[in-house]
Design a protein around this motif. Structure first.
Motif, short mmCIF file in Angstrom:
data_model
loop_
_atom_site.label_atom_id
_atom_site.label_comp_id
_atom_site.label_asym_id
_atom_site.label_seq_id
_atom_site.Cartn_x
_atom_site.Cartn_y
_atom_site.Cartn_z
N PHE A 58 0.89 -1.25 -0.14
CA PHE A 58 0.06 0.13 -0.15
C PHE A 58 0.82 1.21 0.10
O PHE A 58 1.72 1.50 0.80
N SER B 129 0.89 5.06 0.52
CA SER B 129 -0.11 6.22 1.05
C SER B 129 -0.57 7.41 0.09
O SER B 129 -1.69 7.95 0.12
N GLU C 66 -3.29 0.14 -3.29
CA GLU C 66 -2.03 -0.93 -3.38
C GLU C 66 -1.31 -0.80 -4.87
O GLU C 66 -2.14 -0.82 -5.81
N LYS D 15 3.17 1.01 3.40
CA LYS D 15 2.90 -0.09 4.30
C LYS D 15 2.23 -1.11 3.49
O LYS D 15 2.19 -1.27 2.51
N VAL E 258 -1.13 -4.07 3.55
CA VAL E 258 -2.31 -4.32 3.68
C VAL E 258 -2.57 -5.69 3.41
O VAL E 258 -2.40 -6.38 2.56
N TYR F 286 -3.90 -3.99 8.39
CA TYR F 286 -2.81 -3.20 7.70
C TYR F 286 -1.64 -3.47 8.84
O TYR F 286 -1.74 -3.62 10.01
N THR G 205 -5.65 1.83 10.32
CA THR G 205 -5.70 1.94 8.74
C THR G 205 -5.87 3.32 8.29
O THR G 205 -5.94 3.69 7.04
N THR H 257 3.96 4.48 8.47
CA THR H 257 4.25 4.15 7.15
C THR H 257 5.98 3.88 7.30
O THR H 257 6.51 4.49 8.27
#
Length: 372
Positions: free
Chosen positions: A257, A259, A264, A297, A299, A308, A334, A340
């Motif tokens: 994922f 940000s 994703e 990060k 998921v 997450y 989430t 991150t």
């Protein structure tokens, strides 16, 4: 010369006198009177034992009339027992010196089990105090009843746990069984796949340990293997011996994922041995007016929804020169920007290999390799 000998004789006499004084021996009086009064807990006290709790119960009594050197033990027996063969004994606090004993709820769970009280049941035991000096031991003239309610969990918590059987990645050779990570006392977790076959849990890889199995999401001790049918699936397995529960959460895939895109940018697939991997994912940092953003990060797609995984830190710097702990993962919120990591600056406009490693023998972590 004679004067020197005289002084030496006087010194020797003084030393012998001191030695004579320090060799005075006091005989230990072995006489001990029994404890006559138990103070707490009150007779017929009821205690509801809780799983995974630091709570404790204190047993107190009036000290015996012995002058010194007394050792205290607390003995437990069945309600109809006479303490000739108590099922449990332990010395008091302070290595047996203090007229009190502190027992945790976990200690009392073991005592309840030894006293024949089943899990999720209520029963009673009897306790008293033994006072002794040397070989002279006297049992208290008083006894009390203690009623205990055991939770659903196990009285003895395993310190390690392994998954073995034809349905597991390690097969039926118990020496190659799958180790589970100990999350806390009595709680274990594993990320692994299961296929058609059978499996069970054990606390030793030698084949001589205690075995456990699952029946309707409940942990039980015994040698009954669990039988599985159907396609191979990847799971997060969690076992809590404090409350005797078992959870198997299917993990369908893991996404990388990013940000800034709020989506994703690649998918990791399960490769076995608690590892998800993606051989090549294109990475393009997002162009904001203030610069290019590189935060990411993971998921996890499960049968129960999205979860997450990310950093313990809400915000992170560039990974250049960071310790191995920088890359460790844990369940996180989430929130789009929180918890991150940052890609290495050289990843911008390149492809990366990504590995997510969730194994028992190492901290949960990940690796990002920039491809040439």
């Amino acid at each position: 010369m004679k004067q020197a000998l005289t002084y030496g004789s006087m010194a020797l006499f003084a030393l012998l006198s001191i030695a004579s004084c320090t060799q005075t021996v006091r005989e230990l009086n072995p006489a001990v009177t029994p404890v006559s009064s138990l103070m707490t807990p009150d007779n017929n006290t009821s205690v509801k034992l809780e799983p995974s709790t630091p709570a404790s119960v204190q047993f107190k009594w009036e000290p015996t009339q012995a002058a010194e050197g007394v050792l205290y033990e607390v003995a437990f027996d069945k309600v109809d027992g006479d303490f000739s063969k108590p099922f449990y004994k332990t010395v008091s606090d302070g290595l047996g010196v203090q007229p009190q004993l502190t027992l945790s709820h976990n200690d009392l769970k073991k005592i309840a089990a030894l006293g024949g009280i089943a899990a999720s049941s209520t029963g009673s035991v009897k306790w008293t105090v033994l006072a002794s000096i040397a070989l002279n031991r006297q049992m208290s003239t008083a006894t009390r009843i203690l009623t205990l309610t055991r939770p659903a969990g196990f009285a003895e918590l395993p310190d390690s746990l392994y998954l073995t059987g034809s349905a597991t990645e390690g097969g039926e050779d118990v020496t190659k069984s799958i180790a589970l990570k100990k999350i806390e006392d009595g709680v274990f977790e594993a990320f692994t796949s299961l296929k058609t076959g059978t499996y069970y849990l054990t606390d030793r890889r030698t084949g001589s340990g205690k075995n456990y199995y699952v029946a309707k999401d409940t942990l039980r001790e015994g040698n009954t293997p669990v039988t599985l049918t159907g396609a191979t699936k990847t799971y997060r397995l969690r076992y809590d011996f404090n409350i005797a529960t078992a959870q198997a959460t299917e993990i369908q895939s893991v996404g990388l994922f990013m940000s800034a895109y709020n989506k994703e940018i690649g998918t990791l697939t399960y490769a076995g041995n608690g590892t998800w991997t993606a051989a090549s994912i294109p990475v393009e940092f997002y162009p904001f007016s203030w610069g290019r953003d590189e935060r990411y990060k993971f998921v996890m797609h499960t049968a129960n929804g999205l979860e997450y995984l990310g950093s313990a830190n809400v915000n992170n710097n560039s990974p250049a020169g960071a310790p191995a702990s920088y890359f460790q993962v844990q369940p996180v919120s989430t929130a789009q920007w929180d918890n991150t990591y940052k890609f290495d600056p050289t990843a911008d406009g390149k492809k990366v290999k990504v590995d997510l490693i969730l194994r028992a023998n190492v901290p949960y972590t990940h690796q990002v390799t920039v491809l040439k």
